[in-house]
Scaffold this motif. Structure first.
Motif, PDB file in Angstrom:
ATOM      1  N   MET A  13      29.961  21.075  57.228  1.00  0.00           N
ATOM      2  CA  MET A  13      29.765  22.110  56.179  1.00  0.00           C
ATOM      3  C   MET A  13      29.257  23.379  56.806  1.00  0.00           C
ATOM      4  N   GLY A  21      34.877  34.279  57.076  1.00  0.00           N
ATOM      5  CA  GLY A  21      34.489  35.610  56.717  1.00  0.00           C
ATOM      6  C   GLY A  21      34.711  36.382  58.096  1.00  0.00           C
ATOM      7  N   GLU A  73      44.912  36.007  45.187  1.00  0.00           N
ATOM      8  CA  GLU A  73      44.298  34.713  45.397  1.00  0.00           C
ATOM      9  C   GLU A  73      44.154  33.925  44.058  1.00  0.00           C
ATOM     10  N   ASN A  84      34.945  33.440  42.791  1.00  0.00           N
ATOM     11  CA  ASN A  84      35.002  33.008  44.144  1.00  0.00           C
ATOM     12  C   ASN A  84      36.108  33.609  44.729  1.00  0.00           C
ATOM     13  N   ASN A  87      35.441  37.218  45.707  1.00  0.00           N
ATOM     14  CA  ASN A  87      34.499  37.372  47.030  1.00  0.00           C
ATOM     15  C   ASN A  87      35.252  37.060  48.339  1.00  0.00           C
ATOM     16  N   ALA A  88      36.180  35.925  48.301  1.00  0.00           N
ATOM     17  CA  ALA A  88      36.903  35.673  49.275  1.00  0.00           C
ATOM     18  C   ALA A  88      37.849  37.062  49.661  1.00  0.00           C
ATOM     19  N   ASP A  91      35.778  39.481  51.359  1.00  0.00           N
ATOM     20  CA  ASP A  91      35.532  38.804  52.668  1.00  0.00           C
ATOM     21  C   ASP A  91      36.787  39.108  53.589  1.00  0.00           C
TER      22      ASP A  91
ATOM     23  N   SER B  37      29.468  34.626  54.390  1.00  0.00           N
ATOM     24  CA  SER B  37      30.523  35.313  53.872  1.00  0.00           C
ATOM     25  C   SER B  37      30.088  35.304  52.213  1.00  0.00           C
ATOM     26  N   LEU B  39      32.198  34.833  49.810  1.00  0.00           N
ATOM     27  CA  LEU B  39      32.444  33.760  49.127  1.00  0.00           C
ATOM     28  C   LEU B  39      31.207  32.418  48.932  1.00  0.00           C
ATOM     29  N   MET B  40      30.730  32.242  50.130  1.00  0.00           N
ATOM     30  CA  MET B  40      29.592  31.322  50.258  1.00  0.00           C
ATOM     31  C   MET B  40      28.580  31.790  49.394  1.00  0.00           C
ATOM     32  N   GLN B  43      28.780  31.202  45.908  1.00  0.00           N
ATOM     33  CA  GLN B  43      28.588  29.899  45.400  1.00  0.00           C
ATOM     34  C   GLN B  43      27.304  29.007  45.514  1.00  0.00           C
ATOM     35  N   ALA B 295      28.236  19.282  46.599  1.00  0.00           N
ATOM     36  CA  ALA B 295      28.042  20.385  47.389  1.00  0.00           C
ATOM     37  C   ALA B 295      29.455  20.707  48.130  1.00  0.00           C
ATOM     38  N   LEU B 296      29.920  19.455  48.692  1.00  0.00           N
ATOM     39  CA  LEU B 296      31.032  19.482  49.480  1.00  0.00           C
ATOM     40  C   LEU B 296      32.296  19.772  48.600  1.00  0.00           C
ATOM     41  N   ILE B 299      32.667  23.440  47.495  1.00  0.00           N
ATOM     42  CA  ILE B 299      33.012  24.462  48.653  1.00  0.00           C
ATOM     43  C   ILE B 299      34.419  24.134  48.969  1.00  0.00           C
ATOM     44  N   GLU B 302      37.462  26.213  47.676  1.00  0.00           N
ATOM     45  CA  GLU B 302      37.432  27.420  48.172  1.00  0.00           C
ATOM     46  C   GLU B 302      37.832  27.581  49.482  1.00  0.00           C
ATOM     47  N   LYS B 303      37.197  26.756  50.511  1.00  0.00           N
ATOM     48  CA  LYS B 303      37.761  26.798  51.965  1.00  0.00           C
ATOM     49  C   LYS B 303      39.226  26.697  52.144  1.00  0.00           C
ATOM     50  N   ARG B 305      41.405  27.878  50.608  1.00  0.00           N
ATOM     51  CA  ARG B 305      42.449  28.713  50.185  1.00  0.00           C
ATOM     52  C   ARG B 305      43.559  29.432  50.969  1.00  0.00           C
ATOM     53  N   ARG B 311      47.241  24.384  48.154  1.00  0.00           N
ATOM     54  CA  ARG B 311      45.482  24.161  48.121  1.00  0.00           C
ATOM     55  C   ARG B 311      44.941  22.913  47.466  1.00  0.00           C
TER      56      ARG B 311
END
Lengths: 382, 364
Positions: A13, A21, A73, A84, A87-88, A91, B37, B39-40, B43, B295-296, B299, B302-303, B305, B311
């Motif tokens: 993670m 980013g 997006e 989200n 925000n992406a 970034d 970031s 995004l993070m 979240q 949590a995973l 995330i 979004e990761k 994307r 996706r």
């Protein structure tokens, strides 16, 4: 064992977070971002807006001069995911935003736009709460919902289309309830008699026998349908089944019904709607757009596509006027564009209206067009 | 339970707190150095909220052993109730933390009440029936919230059901039917969210490790045997269910305030299932697993994307692969081998210690 696994996952993670980013900036290209539903129930609106905007970007890039890079997006029509996605995009290095395609997600992204001072021009998020959340940075190219509702009521009253009106609306949808409320208020003001108000929601949008029967029992000679076209198509079918033939009056969400797969266009015969765009309009701009869209994507563009196309061109014209540079930050461009759009000397003519101007709140002023479906095609009412 | 001694429980629980604190520390460092970031950053609070939802649902599903599909209902009650409380506090000029604390408190109280009322009839049922009825309750809560209007202005609170109260300005509404909750102020406070998460974990762990917790697990494992030794089935079932609902309310308030707007439709069946996926993936009865899985899985989409259209397919594939890996002997064997290697490297002499001391010890 499990503990080790937990640490491993945590490490993975952290790595993903650290790796994210990063982005590079091209010095002569403006980065434009948009969030919209590309998957899920509202996907066709997001995809249409994306395609329309993409065509405009390609046309402008071919001209030379100002260059655009468009990134869309997916927000699945959900406010949390939209934030989200937005925000992406930040970034990624977004400098100008098209906000979000649908209203509730756009409310969430407008708030971020306001905080970051990014200029946003949404193609189709029509709720007034969108511009309110945007604090002067969120602009709309579509009509706001209250405008549509009251314009429809005025139109029906002035043309003498009906004496008794029934309304069917979707009560868990911001767009539908927004138009419904303003229509009802305006109708009461004008003395237009509303005899039946029934609603449906996401879970009950497959059977309309109750709502149609209520309208018929009340003796309505016109049904106002502030909704998107899928539920409307079922209402037409239900009326046809029981042999009830009122007039139908829709709003811009009705656009697209003629191209809906598996829908008998005869059922929509005589349906009237207020929409800013008709794919069969005869002006050169619309013709060229519809032709390009059909060549590229193999279908007739709906209003959302035209909205997306217009957004890009409106930004293009404003950028030319205010002399913004691609090397500027999003906030610098935002301030310039905001002033340009609200200045009295700026007006934009596109597919969805001519002589559009914007007020400081970000709302557009343009004239609605009345359309009627005749022989399976839109015909202007005026 | 393999080694139910004080130290092993203590160690296991503090590992979980440690993981949360480490996550917090890493995020704060990244934020301070400007490496986090956008995004993070956006979240972080939702991750804490989802972790609380998952941990609390694990209390019902993993520890009590009853399948609940209505957890999103309690979350939405906390979200809307908390949002209203925060709006009123905000109007009264309260600060961010006071608003958040008030919202969480209101969310907990309302969802505790709802959990109790729903629990009364529902907990008489077992298995599939309980799942169906909790699912129905979740739908009812969603429908009620879709038709609820609450606004406030100088003359006080205005409420309406099905129709809007007359003469209230559009801006005055906090909860406006289908248009959902509109927050007066968005409160996105990560440290406070971590504190709330740890607080919830402490409550859950202490409940599990208490006399009541052992009674709850006893009636999960064998209802008849539990009754035969004098355990009051109804009251212990109710205890687990209500505590679970209360914490879902806290998570809802935390989540709701971090968003500009929340629609009642957000908390539908899919949301309940999403929380259940966190629980199942993390392991039934494994609170730490739920937190990490939440949590995973928050995330991950979004990761992913960068995969654009693929996706959600990849997300689903990852879910399937992880589920299979959890149950595969090959993977478990591999894990043990790696562990053995690590241990041999460290100290040859010390006896192997089994770190797998999850209180419930019940795994898919």
């Amino acid at each position: 064992m499990k503990k080790k696994l937990a640490w491993l996952m945590l490490a993975a993670m952290v790595v993903t977070v650290l790796l994210s980013g990063c982005g590079t900036k091209n010095s002569n290209t403006f980065k434009i971002g948009m969030t919209g539903p590309l998957t899920g129930g509202a996907a066709q609106y997001g995809i249409a807006a994306q395609r329309g905007a993409q065509i405009a970007v390609e046309e402008i890039n071919a001209k030379g001069g100002i260059q655009f890079e468009l990134k869309v997006e997916d927000d699945t029509h959900d406010a949390e995911k939209a934030a989200n996605a937005y925000n992406a995009l930040i970034d990624w290095g977004m400098q100008i935003s098209l906000g979000s395609v649908t209203s509730t997600p756009c409310e969430a992204t407008a708030r971020i736009a306001a905080a970051e001072k990014i200029f946003a021009l949404t193609p189709s998020a029509s709720s007034t709460s969108v511009t309110k959340a945007g604090g002067g940075y969120q602009f709309q190219i579509c009509f706001s919902d209250p405008n549509q509702g009251s314009a429809s009521a005025v139109y029906i009253k002035n043309k003498g289309l009906a004496t008794k009106v029934a309304i069917i609306y979707k009560n868990d949808d911001v767009y539908s309830t927004g138009i419904y409320e303003s229509f009802k208020t305006k109708a009461a003001e004008l003395g237009l008699s509303v005899v039946s108000e029934t609603s449906f929601n996401d879970d009950t949008d497959t059977d309309f026998s109750v709502q149609v029967a209520a309208a018929r029992t009340a003796g309505a000679d016109l049904i106002f349908l502030p909704m998107y076209y899928e539920p409307a198509s079922l209402i037409f079918a239900e009326c046809n089944k029981i042999g009830y033939t009122p007039k139908f009056f829709g709003v811009d969400g009705m656009d697209g019904i003629l191209t809906m797969k598996g829908f008998d266009t005869k059922l929509a015969e005589g349906v009237m709607l207020l929409t800013p765009f008709a794919a069969d309009a005869s002006d050169a701009k619309t013709k060229s757009f519809v032709q390009k869209y059909q060549e590229k994507y193999g279908e007739i563009p709906i209003q959302f596509a035209a909205d997306g196309y217009d957004c890009i061109y409106a930004i293009y014209e404003a950028l030319q006027k205010c002399d913004a540079k691609a090397s500027m930050t999003a906030a610098e461009i935002g301030a310039l564009l905001k002033d340009t759009f609200t200045s009295s000397s700026f007006s934009f003519s596109g597919l969805t209206g001519s002589g559009m101007t914007w007020n400081a709140a970000g709302e557009v002023t343009k004239d609605p067009k009345g359309m009627e479906i005749k022989n399976g095609a839109y015909v202007g009412l005026d | 339970m393999k080694k139910n001694t004080f130290t092993t429980i203590w160690k296991s629980n503090f590992t979980t707190y440690g993981i949360v604190l480490l996550f917090f520390a890493v995020m704060m460092i990244l934020m301070a150095t400007g490496n986090l970031s956008r995004l993070m950053r956006g979240q972080l609070v939702p991750i804490c909220a989802y972790a609380i939802m998952a941990a609390s649902l694990n209390l019902t599903v993993g520890v009590l052993g009853e399948l609940s599909l209505g957890h999103a209902g309690f979350v939405s009650i906390g979200c809307f109730g908390g949002g209203l409380a925060a709006a009123l506090l905000h109007d009264a000029g309260a600060g961010e933390l006071v608003c958040l604390a008030g919202a969480v408190l209101a969310g907990v109280l309302l969802s505790t009440l709802a959990g109790f009322l729903i629990g009364l009839p529902v907990l008489r049922l077992n298995g599939d029936y309980l799942a169906i009825v909790t699912l129905a309750c979740c739908q009812i809560i969603k429908s009620l919230l879709t038709n609820l209007f609450v606004g406030r202005d100088e003359s006080g609170l205005h409420t309406g059901f099905l129709t809007q109260p007359e003469g209230v300005a559009a801006d005055a509404f906090v909860i406006r039917g289908s248009q959902g909750l509109r927050n007066a102020a968005v409160i996105d406070n990560f440290p406070a969210a971590v504190v709330l998460l740890i607080l919830c974990l402490i409550i859950i762990y202490n409940l599990i490790d208490s006399k009541s917790g052992r009674a709850i697990m006893a009636l999960r494992d064998n209802k008849i045997a539990a009754r035969s030794i004098g355990i009051n089935i109804t009251s212990y079932k109710m205890m687990a269910f209500v505590v679970s609902a209360a914490m879902a309310g806290a998570a809802g308030a935390l989540f709701g305030l971090s968003q500009a707007t929340v629609l009642p439709g957000k908390f539908d069946f899919n949301m309940s299932v999403l929380i259940l996926v966190f629980v199942v993936l993390g392991g039934l009865g494994n609170i730490r697993g739920s937190v990490i899985a939440a949590a995973l899985l928050t995330i991950l989409p979004e990761k992913l994307r960068f995969l654009a259209d693929y996706r959600m397919i990849i997300y689903a594939v990852v879910l399937i692969v992880v589920m299979l890996m959890r149950n595969s002997t090959v993977f478990h064997g591999l894990g043990e081998k790696i562990q053995g290697l690590l241990r041999r490297k460290k100290t040859a002499g010390s006896p192997p210690r089994d770190p797998d001391t999850d209180p419930a010890g019940k795994e898919g």
